[in-house]
Design a protein around this motif. Structure first.
Motif, PDB file in Angstrom:
ATOM      1  N   LEU A   1      12.388  29.614  54.807  1.00 40.95           N
ATOM      2  CA  LEU A   1      11.603  30.627  54.943  1.00 40.95           C
ATOM      3  C   LEU A   1      11.578  31.042  56.386  1.00 40.95           C
ATOM      4  O   LEU A   1      11.670  30.020  57.302  1.00 40.95           O
ATOM      5  CB  LEU A   1      10.228  30.483  54.612  1.00 40.95           C
ATOM      6  CG  LEU A   1       9.655  30.258  53.362  1.00 40.95           C
ATOM      7  CD1 LEU A   1       8.050  30.079  53.302  1.00 40.95           C
ATOM      8  CD2 LEU A   1       9.856  31.301  52.402  1.00 40.95           C
ATOM      9  N   THR A   2      11.971  32.170  56.885  1.00 36.58           N
ATOM     10  CA  THR A   2      11.925  32.602  58.118  1.00 36.58           C
ATOM     11  C   THR A   2      10.378  33.207  58.692  1.00 36.58           C
ATOM     12  O   THR A   2       9.958  33.953  57.987  1.00 36.58           O
ATOM     13  CB  THR A   2      13.049  33.822  58.551  1.00 36.58           C
ATOM     14  OG1 THR A   2      14.046  33.262  57.873  1.00 36.58           O
ATOM     15  CG2 THR A   2      13.179  33.890  60.039  1.00 36.58           C
TER      16      THR A   2
ATOM     17  N   TYR B   1      20.356  33.380  57.535  1.00 42.09           N
ATOM     18  CA  TYR B   1      19.746  32.585  56.367  1.00 42.09           C
ATOM     19  C   TYR B   1      20.168  31.246  56.260  1.00 42.09           C
ATOM     20  O   TYR B   1      19.341  30.672  55.654  1.00 42.09           O
ATOM     21  CB  TYR B   1      20.442  33.607  55.378  1.00 42.09           C
ATOM     22  CG  TYR B   1      19.581  35.058  55.073  1.00 42.09           C
ATOM     23  CD1 TYR B   1      18.282  35.158  55.061  1.00 42.09           C
ATOM     24  CD2 TYR B   1      20.296  36.132  55.002  1.00 42.09           C
ATOM     25  CE1 TYR B   1      17.750  36.459  55.094  1.00 42.09           C
ATOM     26  CE2 TYR B   1      19.787  37.397  55.001  1.00 42.09           C
ATOM     27  CZ  TYR B   1      18.408  37.560  55.023  1.00 42.09           C
ATOM     28  OH  TYR B   1      18.101  38.601  55.020  1.00 42.09           O
TER      29      TYR B   1
ATOM     30  N   GLY C   1      17.140  39.081  51.805  1.00 42.49           N
ATOM     31  CA  GLY C   1      16.145  38.124  51.912  1.00 42.49           C
ATOM     32  C   GLY C   1      14.696  38.606  51.528  1.00 42.49           C
ATOM     33  O   GLY C   1      13.972  37.875  50.935  1.00 42.49           O
ATOM     34  N   LEU C   2      14.514  39.991  51.591  1.00 41.16           N
ATOM     35  CA  LEU C   2      13.026  40.325  51.294  1.00 41.16           C
ATOM     36  C   LEU C   2      13.071  40.489  49.638  1.00 41.16           C
ATOM     37  O   LEU C   2      11.890  40.088  49.056  1.00 41.16           O
ATOM     38  CB  LEU C   2      12.912  41.959  51.770  1.00 41.16           C
ATOM     39  CG  LEU C   2      12.664  41.900  53.094  1.00 41.16           C
ATOM     40  CD1 LEU C   2      12.842  43.205  53.794  1.00 41.16           C
ATOM     41  CD2 LEU C   2      11.604  40.981  53.741  1.00 41.16           C
TER      42      LEU C   2
ATOM     43  N   VAL D   1       5.424  35.269  57.231  1.00 44.21           N
ATOM     44  CA  VAL D   1       6.848  35.083  56.794  1.00 44.21           C
ATOM     45  C   VAL D   1       7.323  36.299  56.698  1.00 44.21           C
ATOM     46  O   VAL D   1       7.041  37.311  56.198  1.00 44.21           O
ATOM     47  CB  VAL D   1       6.676  34.718  55.373  1.00 44.21           C
ATOM     48  CG1 VAL D   1       7.964  34.193  54.447  1.00 44.21           C
ATOM     49  CG2 VAL D   1       5.786  33.218  55.191  1.00 44.21           C
ATOM     50  N   LEU D   2       8.811  36.256  57.393  1.00 41.32           N
ATOM     51  CA  LEU D   2       9.731  37.490  57.338  1.00 41.32           C
ATOM     52  C   LEU D   2      10.551  37.553  56.247  1.00 41.32           C
ATOM     53  O   LEU D   2      10.748  38.680  55.624  1.00 41.32           O
ATOM     54  CB  LEU D   2      10.537  37.430  58.596  1.00 41.32           C
ATOM     55  CG  LEU D   2       9.644  37.434  59.917  1.00 41.32           C
ATOM     56  CD1 LEU D   2      10.559  37.450  61.104  1.00 41.32           C
ATOM     57  CD2 LEU D   2       8.791  38.607  60.213  1.00 41.32           C
ATOM     58  N   SER D   3      10.910  36.633  55.821  1.00 47.07           N
ATOM     59  CA  SER D   3      12.126  36.553  54.571  1.00 47.07           C
ATOM     60  C   SER D   3      12.300  35.161  53.781  1.00 47.07           C
ATOM     61  O   SER D   3      11.976  34.162  54.736  1.00 47.07           O
ATOM     62  CB  SER D   3      13.295  37.314  54.805  1.00 47.07           C
ATOM     63  OG  SER D   3      14.129  36.349  55.813  1.00 47.07           O
ATOM     64  N   ARG D   4      12.880  35.245  52.863  1.00 47.97           N
ATOM     65  CA  ARG D   4      13.482  33.742  52.262  1.00 47.97           C
ATOM     66  C   ARG D   4      14.927  33.773  52.245  1.00 47.97           C
ATOM     67  O   ARG D   4      15.302  34.901  51.683  1.00 47.97           O
ATOM     68  CB  ARG D   4      12.767  33.495  51.030  1.00 47.97           C
ATOM     69  CG  ARG D   4      13.009  32.267  50.356  1.00 47.97           C
ATOM     70  CD  ARG D   4      12.455  31.861  49.322  1.00 47.97           C
ATOM     71  NE  ARG D   4      13.028  30.595  48.706  1.00 47.97           N
ATOM     72  CZ  ARG D   4      12.880  30.165  47.635  1.00 47.97           C
ATOM     73  NH1 ARG D   4      12.409  30.894  46.638  1.00 47.97           N
ATOM     74  NH2 ARG D   4      13.426  28.974  47.253  1.00 47.97           N
ATOM     75  N   SER D   5      15.495  32.834  52.462  1.00 48.87           N
ATOM     76  CA  SER D   5      16.951  32.829  52.430  1.00 48.87           C
ATOM     77  C   SER D   5      17.378  32.833  50.959  1.00 48.87           C
ATOM     78  O   SER D   5      17.235  32.428  50.276  1.00 48.87           O
ATOM     79  CB  SER D   5      17.703  31.639  52.926  1.00 48.87           C
ATOM     80  OG  SER D   5      17.204  31.169  54.254  1.00 48.87           O
TER      81      SER D   5
ATOM     82  N   TRP E   1      12.326  37.020  48.607  1.00 50.30           N
ATOM     83  CA  TRP E   1      11.120  36.412  49.094  1.00 50.30           C
ATOM     84  C   TRP E   1       9.912  37.216  48.206  1.00 50.30           C
ATOM     85  O   TRP E   1       9.112  36.483  47.756  1.00 50.30           O
ATOM     86  CB  TRP E   1      10.901  36.950  50.534  1.00 50.30           C
ATOM     87  CG  TRP E   1       9.484  36.808  51.015  1.00 50.30           C
ATOM     88  CD1 TRP E   1       8.596  37.855  51.861  1.00 50.30           C
ATOM     89  CD2 TRP E   1       8.652  35.806  50.954  1.00 50.30           C
ATOM     90  NE1 TRP E   1       7.728  37.345  52.078  1.00 50.30           N
ATOM     91  CE2 TRP E   1       7.330  36.128  51.639  1.00 50.30           C
ATOM     92  CE3 TRP E   1       8.587  34.397  50.465  1.00 50.30           C
ATOM     93  CZ2 TRP E   1       6.265  35.220  51.681  1.00 50.30           C
ATOM     94  CZ3 TRP E   1       7.571  33.431  50.521  1.00 50.30           C
ATOM     95  CH2 TRP E   1       6.477  34.063  51.280  1.00 50.30           C
TER      96      TRP E   1
END
Lengths: 180, 287
Positions: B138-139, A77, A23-24, B126-130, A27
């Motif tokens: 986005l989380t 996710y 995820g990171l 924002v913590l993460s993106r899927s 992102w």
């Protein structure tokens, strides 16, 4: 805690780390939202899981890992459960079933197994999502803009990180029976 | 009967297919129809997101540092451009204060408690993106405890970036406006500053090839000019009026030549941000 339990905790921790890194990475570095149709999906957790599956001989443990991390991945996710939850254990059992064919693990074998499993997983997800109308992307768009770039990126990353990851997973699985 | 059920592998396959499709169908239904996922899933997601925060903060710090560097790169030209706007801005701000004050007083006079333009905000990081091609979520690290509800719009610094699709206790998921999703991603919008004429439509699609948002069902395209700004119209749902979406880029006919769609360049630079703002409308719509 005996050495076996410690190794299992280590395996879980490293898979979790790879889970968050997916995820990171998306992102922080592969975050194309404004323009560009190419979608690259980092799949480090799958990388870790494939490497461990090649070395763990206990099928029950593999299925357990597959279901637990599959549910986590789906819920965190994807927001819908049933993609990784089913495909991941299936994939791991598949690898476990056929890995006896390989005489000795080497880079070529493991890269191609990772390649096959990534293709299987992404195509499976695409088919299921298409079936449930979560996407309207056509097969050609999927192959050109998602599957292709994803495969390329992940294979390159695994190629670069192969030696550390292989050593790590070797260390996480193997232990001498005499030192308890 | 004995023979029919004797093939173990076939039965396993059958059960697997049923379980997969069942799980998927149930969870998709829950996501689309219920306001929150089941408690077990909420708690699970919250635990994962709280632990994920440990990894997310350093990543966000790195991301901020990188974007600062890239900002530094074009500081000179930006500075020139901004200087020309500063005088105008101060004047506008003074005017805005007066008008807001007047607006407040008039509302009191009319005994209006809140209108479509009133909202409060919650900031979240924002913590993460899927890592998923079709669920671009986005989380973020705020949830029900901060008063976030499903379908609330989410902004980053400049403009609208998406809306909340899933709310857990202390985390939630934001679906980006750039998702190519037929079902959810619709915002009622209007084109501002068009000679008192109300040009409304629905921002319903994202053209991934050009990176433009597409506004459809436009009632009239006569007076639309390139560069006009597009805002949310506040009609229906939980979105207040006046959130900035982007600028008009052009008008195109659809494939059949029947209707016109307006292409909008999104205002939000969807790359360089680590903090988002969730908009809580003071007037709730039908949902």
């Amino acid at each position: 805690m005996n050495i076996k339990a410690r190794k299992i905790v280590g395996q879980i921790l490293f898979i979790l780390l790879a889970f968050y890194l997916d995820g990171l990475m998306k992102w922080a570095f592969l975050n194309n939202m404004n323009r560009g149709t190419v979608v690259i999906l980092p799949q480090l957790m799958l990388m870790m899981i494939v490497m461990l599956t090649m070395r763990i001989d206990n099928r029950r443990q593999l299925i357990f890992y597959g279901i637990v991390f599959g549910v986590l991945y789906d819920s965190y996710y994807y927001g819908i459960i049933g993609l990784y939850t089913v495909l991941l254990p299936l994939l791991m059992v598949g690898i476990d079933h056929f890995k006896f064919l390989l005489v000795k693990n080497n880079m070529g074998y493991e890269l191609s197994i990772y390649f096959l499993s990534l293709t299987f997983l992404q195509s499976g997800i695409y088919l299921l999502e298409r079936l449930l109308q979560q996407t309207s992307a056509s097969v050609f768009d999927f192959i050109t803009y998602t599957l292709g770039p994803t495969l390329l990126w992940n294979i390159v990353v695994l190629f670069i990180l192969y030696i550390p990851i292989a050593n790590l997973s070797e260390w996480l699985v193997k232990y001498r029976r005499d030192n308890k | 009967m004995q023979k029919f059920f004797s093939n173990k592998k076939l039965i396993i396959l059958m059960v697997l297919i049923i379980v997969t499709l069942g799980l998927l169908a149930v969870t998709v239904n829950i996501r689309d129809k219920k306001n929150t996922p089941p408690v077990v899933q909420q708690v699970g997601n919250d635990v994962v997101s709280v632990v994920g925060g440990v990894f997310a903060y350093p990543t966000n710090a790195v991301k901020n540092a990188i974007s600062e560097f890239s900002d530094l790169y074009d500081t000179y030209s930006e500075n020139k451009r901004l200087k020309s706007k500063i005088g105008e801005l101060a004047q506008n701000q003074a005017k805005l204060e007066v008008v807001q004050d007047e607006n407040k007083k008039l509302k009191q006079e009319l005994k209006l408690n809140s209108t479509l333009t009133d909202y409060s905000t919650v900031n979240a990081s924002v913590l993460s993106r899927s890592p998923s091609s079709w669920q671009s979520y986005l989380t973020i690290n705020r949830g029900q405890t901060s008063g976030i509800k499903k379908n609330m719009p989410v902004m980053s610094g400049n403009g609208l970036i998406g809306r909340i699709v899933e709310v857990d206790k202390v985390s939630s998921k934001v679906e980006l406006i750039s998702t190519d999703n037929e079902l959810n991603d619709k915002f009622a919008a209007e084109i501002a500053g068009s000679n008192n004429k109300n040009i409304t439509g629905v921002v319903s699609r994202y053209d991934s090839a050009s990176g433009d948002l597409v506004m459809e069902n436009v009632n009239s395209t006569k007076d639309i000019k390139k560069g006009q700004s597009v805002i949310t119209s506040g009609l229906g749902g939980l979105t207040p009026r006046g959130l900035y979406i982007g600028k008009v880029y052009g008008i195109k006919k659809d494939n059949y030549g029947m209707t016109n769609s307006v292409y909008i360049t999104p205002a939000a630079e969807l790359r360089n941000f680590t903090v988002v703002t969730v908009i809580k409308s003071s007037v709730s719509g039908e949902r």
